[in-house]
Motif scaffolding. Structure first.
Motif, PDB file in Angstrom:
ATOM      1  N   TYR A 192       0.843  -1.191   0.000  1.00  0.00           N
ATOM      2  CA  TYR A 192       0.000   0.000   0.000  1.00  0.00           C
ATOM      3  C   TYR A 192       0.880   1.242   0.000  1.00  0.00           C
ATOM      4  CZ  TYR A 192       1.088   0.065   5.017  1.00  0.00           C
ATOM      5  OH  TYR A 192       1.732   0.074   6.227  1.00  0.00           O
ATOM      6  N   PHE A 200      -8.320   3.754  -1.648  1.00  0.00           N
ATOM      7  CA  PHE A 200      -8.543   3.286  -3.007  1.00  0.00           C
ATOM      8  C   PHE A 200      -8.130   1.821  -3.092  1.00  0.00           C
ATOM      9  CE2 PHE A 200      -8.321   7.810  -3.707  1.00  0.00           C
ATOM     10  CZ  PHE A 200      -9.155   8.037  -4.786  1.00  0.00           C
ATOM     11  N   HIS A 246      -7.615  -1.047  -5.952  1.00  0.00           N
ATOM     12  CA  HIS A 246      -7.583  -1.250  -7.397  1.00  0.00           C
ATOM     13  C   HIS A 246      -8.232  -2.581  -7.769  1.00  0.00           C
ATOM     14  CE1 HIS A 246      -4.493  -4.403  -7.514  1.00  0.00           C
ATOM     15  NE2 HIS A 246      -3.868  -3.740  -6.557  1.00  0.00           N
ATOM     16  N   LYS A 252      -1.344  -0.449  -7.098  1.00  0.00           N
ATOM     17  CA  LYS A 252      -1.579   0.761  -6.308  1.00  0.00           C
ATOM     18  C   LYS A 252      -1.161   2.021  -7.047  1.00  0.00           C
ATOM     19  CE  LYS A 252       2.808   0.603  -3.713  1.00  0.00           C
ATOM     20  NZ  LYS A 252       3.371  -0.638  -4.284  1.00  0.00           N
ATOM     21  N   PHE A 299      -3.918   4.768  -9.129  1.00  0.00           N
ATOM     22  CA  PHE A 299      -4.648   5.924  -8.616  1.00  0.00           C
ATOM     23  C   PHE A 299      -3.731   7.008  -8.051  1.00  0.00           C
ATOM     24  CE2 PHE A 299      -7.935   2.594  -8.439  1.00  0.00           C
ATOM     25  CZ  PHE A 299      -8.989   3.255  -9.047  1.00  0.00           C
ATOM     26  N   ALA A 313      -5.403  10.144  -6.356  1.00  0.00           N
ATOM     27  CA  ALA A 313      -5.337  10.182  -4.894  1.00  0.00           C
ATOM     28  C   ALA A 313      -4.654  11.452  -4.408  1.00  0.00           C
ATOM     29  CB  ALA A 313      -4.599   8.944  -4.381  1.00  0.00           C
ATOM     30  N   HIS A 330     -11.317   5.942 -14.440  1.00  0.00           N
ATOM     31  CA  HIS A 330     -10.363   6.892 -13.848  1.00  0.00           C
ATOM     32  C   HIS A 330      -9.182   7.165 -14.764  1.00  0.00           C
ATOM     33  CE1 HIS A 330      -8.405   3.062 -12.979  1.00  0.00           C
ATOM     34  NE2 HIS A 330      -7.290   3.734 -12.841  1.00  0.00           N
ATOM     35  N   THR A 340     -12.607  12.509 -11.104  1.00  0.00           N
ATOM     36  CA  THR A 340     -12.314  13.277  -9.898  1.00  0.00           C
ATOM     37  C   THR A 340     -13.485  14.179  -9.518  1.00  0.00           C
ATOM     38  OG1 THR A 340      -9.952  13.266 -10.438  1.00  0.00           O
ATOM     39  CG2 THR A 340     -10.687  14.884  -8.819  1.00  0.00           C
ATOM     40  N   VAL A 390     -16.241  12.085  -7.904  1.00  0.00           N
ATOM     41  CA  VAL A 390     -15.878  11.677  -6.548  1.00  0.00           C
ATOM     42  C   VAL A 390     -15.989  12.857  -5.585  1.00  0.00           C
ATOM     43  CG1 VAL A 390     -13.973  10.871  -5.094  1.00  0.00           C
ATOM     44  CG2 VAL A 390     -14.394   9.785  -7.300  1.00  0.00           C
TER      45      VAL A 390
END
Length: 245
Positions: free
Chosen positions: A45, A59, A61, A67, A70, A74, A229, A237, A240
């Motif tokens: 992570y 998030f 995936h 990871k 994003f 993020a 995304h 974005t 969200v």
């Protein structure tokens, strides 16, 4: 990809500078393990800047992802929202339904095409990526989809390989694309965000979605396929942020 999972606690020491870490979490044994005790597996992570005292925005995936998918999204959301506690106690499912999706998926064909690529004689990552892209083109017409899959091409001990366990994915794809029959519901605010060109989240799925997620909202991002995304990052974005506000 939305999957039904058990919740595990990740060691949390506050959110500081961006860094990658590994934590060992228990997983349930598979049938091939003969009912043995759960075994720990490394969970990779990455933590990004934010308010250490506030709950995190997490998030997860999906299939074929990592990871890094994003990263930019993020970082932008961490800067734009501050990670205020009242904004994160809810769920967003991106272009996936709580139903069986085998009939709408080309993933088995993707895996077969990736397994067929022979990169043994390639001397550089760029050469391996070019070869793999050429081999995948006959099966995967979308250039953006091929580029997404090519992010899984890595060098290990001087050889270029897929970091995905393609054999395991091929063997269990029917289970990955299935969804268990559930009676429990999630009563929190939920957004199901679909790509306008995708077949993974359809209006025919809405009754089951609303049964399991009574407070679900549906929103479509036009001109996007399954990887919303990646193809429409600004629209993603914005959706969200609007849902979290």
């Amino acid at each position: 990809m939305l999957r039904w999972t058990r919740a595990w606690t990740v060691p949390y020491k506050g959110i500081g500078p961006s860094n990658s870490s590994f934590s060992r979490l228990p997983v349930a044994p598979s049938s091939s393990q003969g009912g043995t005790e759960p075994r720990p597996v490394p969970l990779s992570y990455k933590l990004l800047d934010g308010e250490a005292a506030s709950p995190p925005l997490v998030f997860l995936h999906g299939l074929f992802g990592s990871k890094t998918n994003f990263n930019s999204i993020a970082k932008a959301l961490a800067q734009q929202t501050g990670r205020r506690p009242e904004l994160v106690e809810r769920l967003i499912a991106v272009d996936i339904s709580p139903v069986e999706t085998t009939s709408s998926s080309n993933f088995p064909n993707y895996i077969a095409a990736m397994r067929a690529v022979d990169m043994a004689n390639e001397a550089s990552l760029s050469g391996a990526r070019k070869l793999a892209d050429e081999r995948l083109r006959s099966v995967i017409q979308s250039a953006s989809t091929r580029q997404f899959l090519l992010t899984n091409l890595v060098e290990v001990d001087g050889h270029f390989v897929w970091r995905l366990n393609l054999d395991a994915l091929a063997q269990h794809m029917d289970k990955i694309l299935d969804f268990p029959a559930l009676q429990e519901t999630y009563s929190g605010p939920t957004l199901f965000l679909r790509g306008g060109n995708s077949q993974f989240l359809l209006p025919s799925h809405y009754p089951e979605i609303r049964r399991l997620f009574p407070r679900a909202q549906m929103q479509t991002v036009p001109n996007a396929s399954h990887w919303v995304h990646s193809e429409r990052p600004q629209d993603f974005t914005a959706a969200v942020r609007s849902f979290l506000a």
